[in-house]
Design a protein around this motif. Structure first.
Motif, short mmCIF file in Angstrom:
data_model
loop_
_atom_site.label_atom_id
_atom_site.label_comp_id
_atom_site.label_asym_id
_atom_site.label_seq_id
_atom_site.Cartn_x
_atom_site.Cartn_y
_atom_site.Cartn_z
N SER A 20 37.62 46.64 48.70
CA SER A 20 37.89 46.60 47.27
C SER A 20 39.33 46.20 47.00
O SER A 20 40.27 46.88 47.44
N GLU A 22 40.73 46.34 44.11
CA GLU A 22 41.29 47.36 43.22
C GLU A 22 41.80 48.56 44.02
O GLU A 22 42.87 49.08 43.73
N GLN A 59 46.27 42.06 37.23
CA GLN A 59 46.17 40.98 36.26
C GLN A 59 46.40 39.62 36.93
O GLN A 59 45.67 38.67 36.68
N HIS A 62 43.39 38.69 39.42
CA HIS A 62 42.16 38.29 38.74
C HIS A 62 42.36 37.14 37.75
O HIS A 62 41.39 36.59 37.24
N TRP A 64 43.69 37.36 34.76
CA TRP A 64 43.44 37.81 33.39
C TRP A 64 44.59 37.37 32.50
O TRP A 64 45.75 37.56 32.82
N ALA A 69 40.45 42.10 29.40
CA ALA A 69 39.78 42.00 30.70
C ALA A 69 40.06 43.22 31.56
O ALA A 69 39.18 43.72 32.26
N LEU A 70 41.27 43.72 31.50
CA LEU A 70 41.63 44.93 32.25
C LEU A 70 40.82 46.12 31.74
O LEU A 70 40.24 46.86 32.54
N ARG A 72 37.95 46.14 30.19
CA ARG A 72 36.55 45.97 30.59
C ARG A 72 36.36 46.31 32.06
O ARG A 72 35.37 46.94 32.44
N SER A 73 37.29 45.91 32.89
CA SER A 73 37.20 46.22 34.31
C SER A 73 37.29 47.72 34.56
O SER A 73 36.52 48.27 35.34
N ARG A 76 34.14 49.80 33.83
CA ARG A 76 33.08 49.75 34.85
C ARG A 76 33.14 50.97 35.76
O ARG A 76 32.14 51.37 36.32
#
Length: 78
Positions: A20, A22, A59, A62, A64, A69-70, A72-73, A76
């Motif tokens: 991952s 992230e 950022q 990805h 962005w 977008a951050l 939304r991520s 999740r």
């Protein structure tokens, strides 16, 4: 810093369970970074500079262009 990131990420992703991006960004060893001289966010945000740095790294990774977008991520994972 670029060579440090390459070294750390190479060691991180060599482990089978590390897949991952992230999680990698959250685990970046930032203890030796000195953000104070560059912290133009001092007292203007409730987040520490280390947290903001990690967000800026995500950022960039990805691509962005906006905070939406951050958000939304992050939603999740909730």
């Amino acid at each position: 810093m670029e060579s440090d990131i390459r070294t750390v990420s190479g060691a991180w992703f060599a482990h089978e369970s590390h897949d991952s991006i992230e999680q990698f960004v959250c685990s970046l060893p930032l203890a030796y970074f000195r953000f104070d001289p560059h912290d133009r966010y001092a007292k203007s945000t409730r987040y520490e500079m280390v947290t903001l740095f990690r967000i800026f790294v995500l950022q960039e990774i990805h691509g962005w262009n906006h905070e939406t977008a951050l958000v939304r991520s992050l939603l999740r994972f909730c």
